[in-house]
Design an enzyme around this catalytic site. Structure first.
Site, PDB file in Angstrom:
ATOM      1  N   TYR A 211      58.754  32.844  63.139  1.00 15.04           N
ATOM      2  CA  TYR A 211      58.152  32.754  61.807  1.00 15.04           C
ATOM      3  C   TYR A 211      57.315  31.480  61.675  1.00 15.04           C
ATOM      4  O   TYR A 211      56.227  31.502  61.099  1.00 15.04           O
ATOM      5  CB  TYR A 211      59.237  32.796  60.730  1.00 15.04           C
ATOM      6  CG  TYR A 211      58.709  32.542  59.342  1.00 15.04           C
ATOM      7  CD1 TYR A 211      57.988  33.520  58.662  1.00 15.04           C
ATOM      8  CD2 TYR A 211      58.915  31.316  58.717  1.00 15.04           C
ATOM      9  CE1 TYR A 211      57.478  33.285  57.388  1.00 15.04           C
ATOM     10  CE2 TYR A 211      58.419  31.076  57.446  1.00 15.04           C
ATOM     11  CZ  TYR A 211      57.709  32.062  56.787  1.00 15.04           C
ATOM     12  OH  TYR A 211      57.205  31.820  55.526  1.00 15.04           O
TER      13      TYR A 211
ATOM     14  N   GLY B 175      64.071  37.489  48.843  1.00 17.71           N
ATOM     15  CA  GLY B 175      63.822  37.914  47.470  1.00 17.71           C
ATOM     16  C   GLY B 175      65.049  38.425  46.749  1.00 17.71           C
ATOM     17  O   GLY B 175      64.956  38.893  45.623  1.00 17.71           O
TER      18      GLY B 175
ATOM     19  N   GLY C  69      67.835  36.427  46.360  1.00 18.83           N
ATOM     20  CA  GLY C  69      68.587  35.278  45.870  1.00 18.83           C
ATOM     21  C   GLY C  69      69.499  34.654  46.902  1.00 18.83           C
ATOM     22  O   GLY C  69      70.235  33.711  46.593  1.00 18.83           O
TER      23      GLY C  69
ATOM     24  N   GLY D 279      68.738  32.848  49.675  1.00 17.82           N
ATOM     25  CA  GLY D 279      68.340  31.480  50.000  1.00 17.82           C
ATOM     26  C   GLY D 279      68.751  30.506  48.914  1.00 17.82           C
ATOM     27  O   GLY D 279      69.256  29.414  49.200  1.00 17.82           O
TER      28      GLY D 279
ATOM     29  N   ASN E 275      53.600  26.416  54.661  1.00 16.48           N
ATOM     30  CA  ASN E 275      54.586  27.413  54.226  1.00 16.48           C
ATOM     31  C   ASN E 275      54.669  27.466  52.692  1.00 16.48           C
ATOM     32  O   ASN E 275      55.645  27.052  52.081  1.00 16.48           O
ATOM     33  CB  ASN E 275      55.942  27.088  54.850  1.00 16.48           C
ATOM     34  CG  ASN E 275      56.930  28.219  54.703  1.00 16.48           C
ATOM     35  OD1 ASN E 275      56.748  29.132  53.914  1.00 16.48           O
ATOM     36  ND2 ASN E 275      57.998  28.139  55.470  1.00 16.48           N
TER      37      ASN E 275
ATOM     38  N   TYR F  12      61.177  25.927  46.802  1.00 15.96           N
ATOM     39  CA  TYR F  12      61.874  24.647  46.687  1.00 15.96           C
ATOM     40  C   TYR F  12      61.524  23.928  45.385  1.00 15.96           C
ATOM     41  O   TYR F  12      62.393  23.384  44.709  1.00 15.96           O
ATOM     42  CB  TYR F  12      61.556  23.743  47.882  1.00 15.96           C
ATOM     43  CG  TYR F  12      61.997  24.303  49.215  1.00 15.96           C
ATOM     44  CD1 TYR F  12      63.196  24.998  49.354  1.00 15.96           C
ATOM     45  CD2 TYR F  12      61.216  24.132  50.347  1.00 15.96           C
ATOM     46  CE1 TYR F  12      63.598  25.500  50.578  1.00 15.96           C
ATOM     47  CE2 TYR F  12      61.617  24.633  51.583  1.00 15.96           C
ATOM     48  CZ  TYR F  12      62.802  25.321  51.685  1.00 15.96           C
ATOM     49  OH  TYR F  12      63.199  25.814  52.893  1.00 15.96           O
TER      50      TYR F  12
END
Length: 161
Positions: free
Chosen positions: A27, A94, A96, A98, A125, A132
């Site tokens: 990634y 998407g 939740g 993370g 990124n 964040y």
């Protein structure tokens, strides 16, 4: 969060951890920089215990991981929690997961009396940067990370007598 759980990695998770590291490197367009092996990771994580790993599972299937360790702030006078890697499989983003991992790590940092929780993010990124910042994280724009590695690290080490 229903059907989602976090757990500390066990020795038998080493292949999974290594697979997640390689997926993250793909990634980040950095797979060619991965020189770690399962053996190196095993020694570092489970013998020397220089870092810890949280495994994220959804419906009892691994969907991501976080690798972290403690650093120390002389100004704060306390340890900090440094998040080296956070990875969620693309198809599981998407939901939740993370945010839950970061909240757990923040809880762990507070529980361990850490004065800070920090991590780095690649400048390109944008999805992660937005994520964040939405949680209240502040970029440290006045700081630049410097690195010695490979031959430059060896060369400097040879100067010590």
């Amino acid at each position: 969060m229903e059907d989602f759980c976090l757990r500390f990695a066990k020795e038998q998770d080493i292949s999974l951890i290594f697979q997640f590291i390689k997926e993250l490197a793909i990634y980040e367009k950095m797979l060619d920089e991965v020189v770690a092996t399962e053996e190196i990771l095993y020694e570092s994580l489970f013998e020397k215990k220089v870092a810890e790993v949280i495994i994220a599972e959804y419906k009892e299937e691994p969907v991501g991981f976080a690798l972290f360790f403690h650093n120390f702030s002389t100004f704060v006078g306390r340890p900090g929690l440094y998040l080296e890697d956070l990875y969620i499989k693309p198809e599981m983003r998407g939901k939740g997961f993370g945010k839950t991992i970061l909240a757990y790590l923040a809880h762990l940092a507070v529980e361990r009396n850490c004065g800070r929780m920090e991590w780095s993010c690649l400048d390109w990124n944008e999805p992660s940067i937005k994520f964040y910042k939405a949680m209240g994280a502040v970029p440290m724009n006045e700081w630049t990370v410097y690195r010695l590695h490979d031959q430059t690290l060896e060369n400097l080490a040879k100067q010590f007598k």
